[in-house]
Design an enzyme around this catalytic site. Structure first.
Site, mmCIF file in Angstrom:
data_model
loop_
_atom_site.group_PDB
_atom_site.id
_atom_site.type_symbol
_atom_site.label_atom_id
_atom_site.label_comp_id
_atom_site.label_asym_id
_atom_site.label_seq_id
_atom_site.Cartn_x
_atom_site.Cartn_y
_atom_site.Cartn_z
ATOM 1 N N PHE A 123 0.876 -1.183 0.000
ATOM 2 C CA PHE A 123 0.000 0.000 0.000
ATOM 3 C C PHE A 123 0.906 1.223 0.000
ATOM 4 C CE2 PHE A 123 -2.435 3.003 2.801
ATOM 5 C CZ PHE A 123 -3.705 2.976 2.216
ATOM 6 N N LEU A 125 0.900 5.026 0.169
ATOM 7 C CA LEU A 125 0.227 6.304 0.426
ATOM 8 C C LEU A 125 1.252 7.353 0.866
ATOM 9 C CD1 LEU A 125 -2.495 7.918 0.945
ATOM 10 C CD2 LEU A 125 -2.456 6.992 3.266
ATOM 11 N N SER A 132 1.548 11.928 8.253
ATOM 12 C CA SER A 132 0.266 12.071 8.968
ATOM 13 C C SER A 132 -0.739 12.854 8.116
ATOM 14 C CB SER A 132 0.489 12.814 10.292
ATOM 15 O OG SER A 132 1.218 12.004 11.174
ATOM 16 N N GLU A 364 0.559 3.079 10.192
ATOM 17 C CA GLU A 364 -0.900 3.071 9.936
ATOM 18 C C GLU A 364 -1.592 4.187 10.743
ATOM 19 O OE1 GLU A 364 -3.013 -0.186 8.764
ATOM 20 O OE2 GLU A 364 -1.257 -1.184 7.890
ATOM 21 N N GLY A 365 -0.890 5.321 10.832
ATOM 22 C CA GLY A 365 -1.399 6.475 11.555
ATOM 23 C C GLY A 365 -0.812 6.488 12.952
HETATM 24 N N1 CAA Z 1 -13.724 6.036 5.363
HETATM 25 C C1 CAA Z 1 -14.211 6.672 4.243
HETATM 26 N N2 CAA Z 1 -14.048 7.995 4.013
HETATM 27 C C2 CAA Z 1 -13.356 8.706 4.933
HETATM 28 C C3 CAA Z 1 -12.844 8.128 6.106
HETATM 29 C C4 CAA Z 1 -13.044 6.741 6.305
HETATM 30 N N3 CAA Z 1 -12.590 6.120 7.387
HETATM 31 N N4 CAA Z 1 -12.199 9.081 6.819
HETATM 32 C C5 CAA Z 1 -12.324 10.232 6.120
HETATM 33 N N5 CAA Z 1 -13.043 10.006 4.991
HETATM 34 C C6 CAA Z 1 -13.426 10.987 3.989
HETATM 35 C C7 CAA Z 1 -14.155 12.141 4.652
HETATM 36 O O1 CAA Z 1 -15.543 11.855 4.798
HETATM 37 C C8 CAA Z 1 -13.924 13.277 3.700
HETATM 38 O O2 CAA Z 1 -14.805 13.159 2.593
HETATM 39 P P1 CAA Z 1 -15.621 14.462 2.041
HETATM 40 O O3 CAA Z 1 -14.552 15.395 1.550
HETATM 41 O O4 CAA Z 1 -16.486 13.914 0.961
HETATM 42 O O5 CAA Z 1 -16.359 15.025 3.220
HETATM 43 C C9 CAA Z 1 -12.512 12.976 3.164
HETATM 44 O O6 CAA Z 1 -12.269 11.586 3.406
HETATM 45 C C10 CAA Z 1 -11.428 13.785 3.863
HETATM 46 O O7 CAA Z 1 -11.526 13.550 5.251
HETATM 47 P P2 CAA Z 1 -10.824 14.504 6.317
HETATM 48 O O8 CAA Z 1 -11.215 15.921 6.021
HETATM 49 O O9 CAA Z 1 -11.098 13.967 7.660
HETATM 50 O O10 CAA Z 1 -9.288 14.324 5.902
HETATM 51 P P3 CAA Z 1 -7.969 14.991 6.470
HETATM 52 O O11 CAA Z 1 -7.144 15.445 5.349
HETATM 53 O O12 CAA Z 1 -8.323 15.957 7.567
HETATM 54 O O13 CAA Z 1 -7.197 13.719 7.102
HETATM 55 C C11 CAA Z 1 -6.560 12.099 8.761
HETATM 56 C C12 CAA Z 1 -7.683 12.977 8.116
HETATM 57 C C13 CAA Z 1 -7.337 11.185 9.688
HETATM 58 C C14 CAA Z 1 -5.591 12.928 9.565
HETATM 59 C C15 CAA Z 1 -5.824 11.284 7.651
HETATM 60 O O14 CAA Z 1 -4.994 12.118 6.896
HETATM 61 C C16 CAA Z 1 -5.013 10.146 8.220
HETATM 62 O O15 CAA Z 1 -5.546 9.077 8.532
HETATM 63 N N6 CAA Z 1 -3.668 10.355 8.342
HETATM 64 C C17 CAA Z 1 -2.778 9.271 8.721
HETATM 65 C C18 CAA Z 1 -2.309 8.555 7.495
HETATM 66 C C19 CAA Z 1 -1.931 7.142 7.779
HETATM 67 O O16 CAA Z 1 -2.550 6.442 8.571
HETATM 68 N N7 CAA Z 1 -0.913 6.669 7.071
HETATM 69 C C20 CAA Z 1 -0.523 5.319 7.182
HETATM 70 C C21 CAA Z 1 0.247 4.919 5.986
HETATM 71 S S1 CAA Z 1 0.064 3.243 5.570
HETATM 72 C C22 CAA Z 1 1.005 2.379 6.649
HETATM 73 O O17 CAA Z 1 1.569 2.863 7.582
HETATM 74 C C23 CAA Z 1 0.994 0.933 6.355
HETATM 75 C C24 CAA Z 1 2.221 0.286 6.750
HETATM 76 O O18 CAA Z 1 3.159 0.328 6.033
HETATM 77 C C25 CAA Z 1 2.281 -0.541 7.979
#
Ligand code: CAA
Length: 380
Positions: A123, A125, A132, A364-365
């Site tokens: 994955f 991203l 973050s 994963e956040g």
């Molecule tokens: N399911 C579906 N849609 C979602 C959702 C969910 N769980 N969460 C948010 N959305 C949608 C929202 O409804 C919104 O849609 P609309 O514009 O239509 O209203 C859109 O997504 C944007 O949402 P936010 O405004 O809440 O987004 P944001 O930019 O403020 O970000 C955040 C929110 C929670 C901080 C997010 O950026 C986040 O999770 N950051 C952390 C990233 C992360 O976890 N990275 C991990 C990388 S992968 C990894 O680590 C794997 C590995 O290798 C082990």
């Protein structure tokens, strides 16, 4: 909620525990010493049906429930957190996005290979400038005839060095900002223009491959667009909800292993004429550790159960990930303290649990991001 496992789930637990103790345990030293990806172990996991536990049989999976999948990650991680995360990332964020958002043609093309373990999933991203703040990503994808041309770079891609498919997030609409205009793609390993760079040298999780990716005019066939163009951010978020349950299970495995090691040592090690576990300074530590492990277990299996039932589980997944990873870190620190000087050496596994636990609070956040997700569920 009933935390007694069904006969089928117990069979899964026993089978994975046996595999972990007999096979994975033997690979740990090599993974630790040489940071070598456990190719043979992953192959055997495929043969045992572990690479597609919750995937429908119609797509070559084992069609078992989410709890069985979580049990497998939990049991593997008691022996090797690295093997636990390989399975978690492969299934939750590597395969689910295709199952949940793919076309029938994409599902038939990729999922049987992923579910059998012939392919490993990843994955992509995170980028150097967006961790973050995931929606600040800069990688671009421009449609040119039958292909999207992808340019940019990704960072900290778990399974990167061994993966066959990457779920890649890129901006398709240059005018759009934030979470809008981002699309998801299935990118195969040998796609021209994709370079998989050498794995990071990490503090822990040795054996799990974590690589940067470089995209230079990478030509991805347009039929590999996943879901609707511009709606990719939601695919990422939705699948991270599933991914975080896997990381909670991984954390639980580390915490349990550290607790078990500390308890056994406290019963055996004698100082001042009695076992150190007989003294409150150590006994109370064990009591606190065991209570936190139990609470982490309840949160983790609750999130799995909700997801299995198709009920909202994002808030509980973040709670489980945050609490279980904090527990893994705390329990590993305390286990090391129980072991004293011995715990600080590589003769005992607790220093590895300590190093492996740290990243569960980050990937994963980060746990700070989990607080944003949880509080958004409460107040938005
Ligand atoms: N399911 C579906 N849609 C979602 C959702 C969910 N769980 N969460 C948010 N959305 C949608 C929202 O409804 C919104 O849609 P609309 O514009 O239509 O209203 C859109 O997504 C944007 O949402 P936010 O405004 O809440 O987004 P944001 O930019 O403020 O970000 C955040 C929110 C929670 C901080 C997010 O950026 C986040 O999770 N950051 C952390 C990233 C992360 O976890 N990275 C991990 C990388 S992968 C990894 O680590 C794997 C590995 O290798 C082990």
């Amino acid at each position: 909620m009933n935390l007694r496992f069904t006969e089928e789930q117990e069979m899964m637990r026993k089978m994975v525990r046996q595999f972990a103790e007999e096979k994975v345990a033997k690979a740990v030293e090599r993974m630790e010493e040489h940071d070598e990806f456990p190719t043979e172990i992953v192959k055997e996991m495929g043969e045992l049906g572990l690479m597609g536990i919750p995937i429908p049989e119609a797509y070559g999976g084992s069609e078992m429930d989410v709890t069985s999948y979580v049990l497998a990650i939990h049991e593997l991680s008691r022996v090797s957190a690295a093997v636990g995360v390989i399975l978690s990332v492969h299934t939750s964020v590597g395969t689910y996005p295709i199952l949940d958002f793919g076309t029938e043609e994409q599902k038939k093309r990729f999922i049987p290979k992923l579910a059998s373990g012939e392919y490993l999933g990843a994955f992509a991203l995170t980028e150097p400038g967006s961790g973050s703040d995931a929606s600040a990503l800069k990688t671009s994808a421009v449609l040119d005839g039958d292909h999207y041309v992808i340019n940019g770079s990704k960072l900290y891609i778990t399974n990167g060095g061994a993966a066959d498919t990457f779920i890649v997030f890129a901006r398709t609409d240059r005018e759009a900002t934030g979470s809008k205009g981002i699309s998801a793609f299935i990118v195969e390993r040998d796609t021209p223009g994709l370079s998989i760079l050498p794995s990071e040298k990490k503090m822990g999780s040795h054996g799990s491959s974590t690589t940067p990716l470089a995209f230079e005019d990478c030509l991805v066939p347009k039929e590999n667009l996943l879901g609707v163009e511009g709606e990719g951010f939601k695919i990422a978020m939705a699948n991270l909800d599933a991914g975080r349950i896997g990381i909670a299970a991984q954390s639980l495995g580390i915490a349990e292993a550290a607790l078990d090691a500390a308890t056994a040592y406290a019963k055996e090690r004698k100082q001042f004429g009695k076992a150190i576990g007989q003294m409150q300074g150590v006994a109370f530590k064990l009591a606190d550790m065991a209570t936190k492990v139990e609470a982490a277990k309840l949160l983790t299996y609750q999130a799995a159960d909700l997801r299995q039932r198709g009920l909202p589980s994002g808030k509980q997944a973040s709670m489980a990930k945050m609490f279980a990873s904090d527990t893994a870190m705390e329990v590993a620190i305390e286990a090391l303290q129980v072991f004293g000087g011995y715990g600080y050496t590589k003769d005992y596994p607790v220093e590895r649990f300590f190093r492996d636990a740290k990243v569960t609070q980050i990937y994963e956040g980060t746990n700070e991001i989990q607080k944003i997700v949880i509080s958004n569920h409460l107040v938005k």
